[in-house]
Scaffold this motif. Structure first.
Motif, short mmCIF file in Angstrom:
data_model
loop_
_atom_site.label_atom_id
_atom_site.label_comp_id
_atom_site.label_asym_id
_atom_site.label_seq_id
_atom_site.Cartn_x
_atom_site.Cartn_y
_atom_site.Cartn_z
N SER A 108 -5.18 -8.46 -2.39
CA SER A 108 -4.89 -8.14 -3.79
C SER A 108 -6.08 -8.52 -4.67
N ASP A 109 -6.08 -7.99 -5.89
CA ASP A 109 -7.15 -8.33 -6.82
C ASP A 109 -7.16 -9.81 -7.14
N ILE A 110 -5.96 -10.37 -7.29
CA ILE A 110 -5.82 -11.81 -7.50
C ILE A 110 -4.77 -12.31 -6.51
N GLY A 111 -5.17 -13.20 -5.63
CA GLY A 111 -4.24 -13.80 -4.68
C GLY A 111 -3.91 -15.21 -5.10
N VAL A 112 -2.63 -15.52 -5.18
CA VAL A 112 -2.18 -16.81 -5.69
C VAL A 112 -1.30 -17.50 -4.64
N ALA A 113 -1.54 -18.77 -4.43
CA ALA A 113 -0.67 -19.61 -3.61
C ALA A 113 0.00 -20.63 -4.50
N VAL A 114 1.25 -20.94 -4.21
CA VAL A 114 1.96 -21.96 -4.98
C VAL A 114 1.63 -23.34 -4.41
N ALA A 115 1.97 -24.38 -5.15
CA ALA A 115 1.57 -25.74 -4.76
C ALA A 115 2.15 -26.17 -3.43
N ASN A 116 3.32 -25.65 -3.08
CA ASN A 116 3.96 -26.02 -1.82
C ASN A 116 3.56 -25.12 -0.66
N CYS A 164 0.83 -1.21 0.00
CA CYS A 164 0.00 0.00 0.00
C CYS A 164 0.86 1.26 0.00
N ARG A 165 1.95 1.24 0.75
CA ARG A 165 2.86 2.39 0.74
C ARG A 165 3.52 2.55 -0.62
N LEU A 166 3.89 1.44 -1.24
CA LEU A 166 4.45 1.50 -2.59
C LEU A 166 3.44 2.13 -3.54
N LEU A 167 2.19 1.70 -3.47
CA LEU A 167 1.15 2.24 -4.36
C LEU A 167 1.00 3.74 -4.19
N SER A 168 1.13 4.21 -2.95
CA SER A 168 0.98 5.66 -2.69
C SER A 168 2.13 6.47 -3.29
N LEU A 169 3.25 5.81 -3.58
CA LEU A 169 4.41 6.49 -4.15
C LEU A 169 4.43 6.47 -5.67
N LEU A 170 3.60 5.63 -6.27
CA LEU A 170 3.63 5.49 -7.72
C LEU A 170 2.88 6.63 -8.40
N PRO A 171 3.47 7.21 -9.45
CA PRO A 171 2.77 8.27 -10.18
C PRO A 171 1.59 7.74 -10.99
N VAL A 172 1.66 6.46 -11.36
CA VAL A 172 0.59 5.83 -12.13
C VAL A 172 0.16 4.57 -11.38
N GLN A 173 -1.13 4.42 -11.15
CA GLN A 173 -1.63 3.30 -10.38
C GLN A 173 -1.88 2.08 -11.26
N PRO A 174 -1.56 0.88 -10.78
CA PRO A 174 -1.81 -0.33 -11.56
C PRO A 174 -3.30 -0.64 -11.66
N PHE A 175 -3.68 -1.22 -12.78
CA PHE A 175 -5.07 -1.65 -12.99
C PHE A 175 -5.40 -2.85 -12.11
N ARG A 176 -4.41 -3.68 -11.87
CA ARG A 176 -4.65 -4.90 -11.11
C ARG A 176 -3.41 -5.29 -10.32
N ILE A 177 -3.64 -5.82 -9.11
CA ILE A 177 -2.55 -6.29 -8.26
C ILE A 177 -2.67 -7.80 -8.11
N ILE A 178 -1.59 -8.49 -8.44
CA ILE A 178 -1.54 -9.94 -8.29
C ILE A 178 -0.45 -10.24 -7.27
N ALA A 179 -0.79 -10.96 -6.21
CA ALA A 179 0.18 -11.29 -5.17
C ALA A 179 0.32 -12.80 -5.07
N VAL A 180 1.57 -13.27 -4.96
CA VAL A 180 1.85 -14.70 -4.97
C VAL A 180 2.73 -15.04 -3.76
N GLY A 181 2.36 -16.10 -3.04
CA GLY A 181 3.17 -16.48 -1.88
C GLY A 181 2.92 -17.90 -1.44
N ASP A 182 3.57 -18.26 -0.31
CA ASP A 182 3.49 -19.63 0.18
C ASP A 182 3.33 -19.75 1.68
#
Length: 272
Positions: free
Chosen positions: A230-238, A201-219
């Motif tokens: 995030s708009d799309i939340g992704v988990a990996v198989a592990n 969220c802090r990164l987004l506040s610093l960007l001059p142009v906002q992304p259309f979509r946020i995809i976050a991936v983790g485990d």
């Protein structure tokens, strides 16, 4: 944070955990994953690595500016622009709480890792630490009392085998600290309010142009909040089962199977 299509928005911000997600079990980013991320960026998207790693932990990966625009370190407490190396924000721990924690660990002889920018200091060594230092090619400095540390400049602590009594001490004393599991054997200790999602969220506040979509991936546990928000939340198989339960999509591939490249292939054609 749900986006709406706008001509003034870049297509997407792809946020990726490193260990257990983008990196394989040896801590490397595969050629296929690098190529996929380079392609994502070539299409006008942005890539951010969001990790519990500290500055010193990034040494084995070397320069990642070819495949990421930003590095969100310290579980969201520090943001670095990869191309320039410029630090965009950097949270520090309350020095009074830092002193109490250090004194507690020194008194009980609990191994404590202290991180402050490039500084990595420990109060004792064990075989696991020596092995990790060999892997990094950097040895930590040693401290025996608080006055040897920059208490007003500490970004975070890591505790390994003794994390349970340390976590209980932080809770019991009500210290101005947050404790986050980073893997099954260790916890990261940071200033309150730090998380990967808050860092995004802090990164987004610093960007001059906002992304259309946020995809976050983790485990892992420290990825759940960004996966949920995030708009799309992704988990990996592990990923851990409850991390998968928080995701919109679970990749059928694990971190040793170029899962990032597969995720890019799965999602980005429709976004473009």
């Amino acid at each position: 944070m749900r986006g709406h299509k706008d001509s003034n928005r870049v297509p997407a911000l792809l946020v990726l955990d490193l260990d257990g997600t983008t990196c394989d079990d040896q801590g490397n980013i595969s050629r296929e994953n690098r190529r996929a991320l380079q392609w994502v960026r070539s299409q006008g998207n942005m890539v951010c690595f969001a990790t519990g790693r500290r500055e010193v932990d990034m040494l084995p990966l070397g320069d990642v500016s070819d495949c990421a625009d930003y590095l969100l370190l310290n579980n969201g407490g520090k943001l670095v622009e990869t191309g320039s190396g410029r630090v965009l924000f950097r949270e520090r721990i309350d020095p009074v709480s830092a002193r109490q924690l250090v004194e507690f660990c020194l008194h009980h002889d609990y191994l404590l890792h202290v991180l402050a920018g490039p500084l990595w200091a420990v109060n004792k060594e064990n075989d696991s630490l020596r092995e990790y230092a060999d892997q990094l090619g950097v040895w930590p400095s040693r401290f025996q009392h608080c006055d040897q540390l920059p208490l007003d400049d500490i970004e975070g602590f890591t505790v390994t085998q003794d994390w349970k009594p340390v976590w209980e001490f932080v809770r019991r004393k009500g210290l101005a600290l947050s404790v986050t599991p980073s893997d099954p054997t260790s916890v990261d200790i940071m200033a309150p309010g730090i998380s990967k999602w808050n860092g995004i969220c802090r990164l987004l506040s610093l960007l001059p142009v906002q992304p259309f979509r946020i995809i976050a991936v983790g485990d892992y546990d420290n990825d759940i909040e960004m996966i949920k928000n995030s708009d799309i939340g992704v988990a990996v198989a592990n990923a851990r089962p409850h991390v998968k339960g928080a995701a919109d999509y679970v990749s059928p591939f694990c971190n040793n199977e170029d899962t990032v490249a597969h995720i890019v292939a799965h999602f980005f054609e429709e976004i473009q």
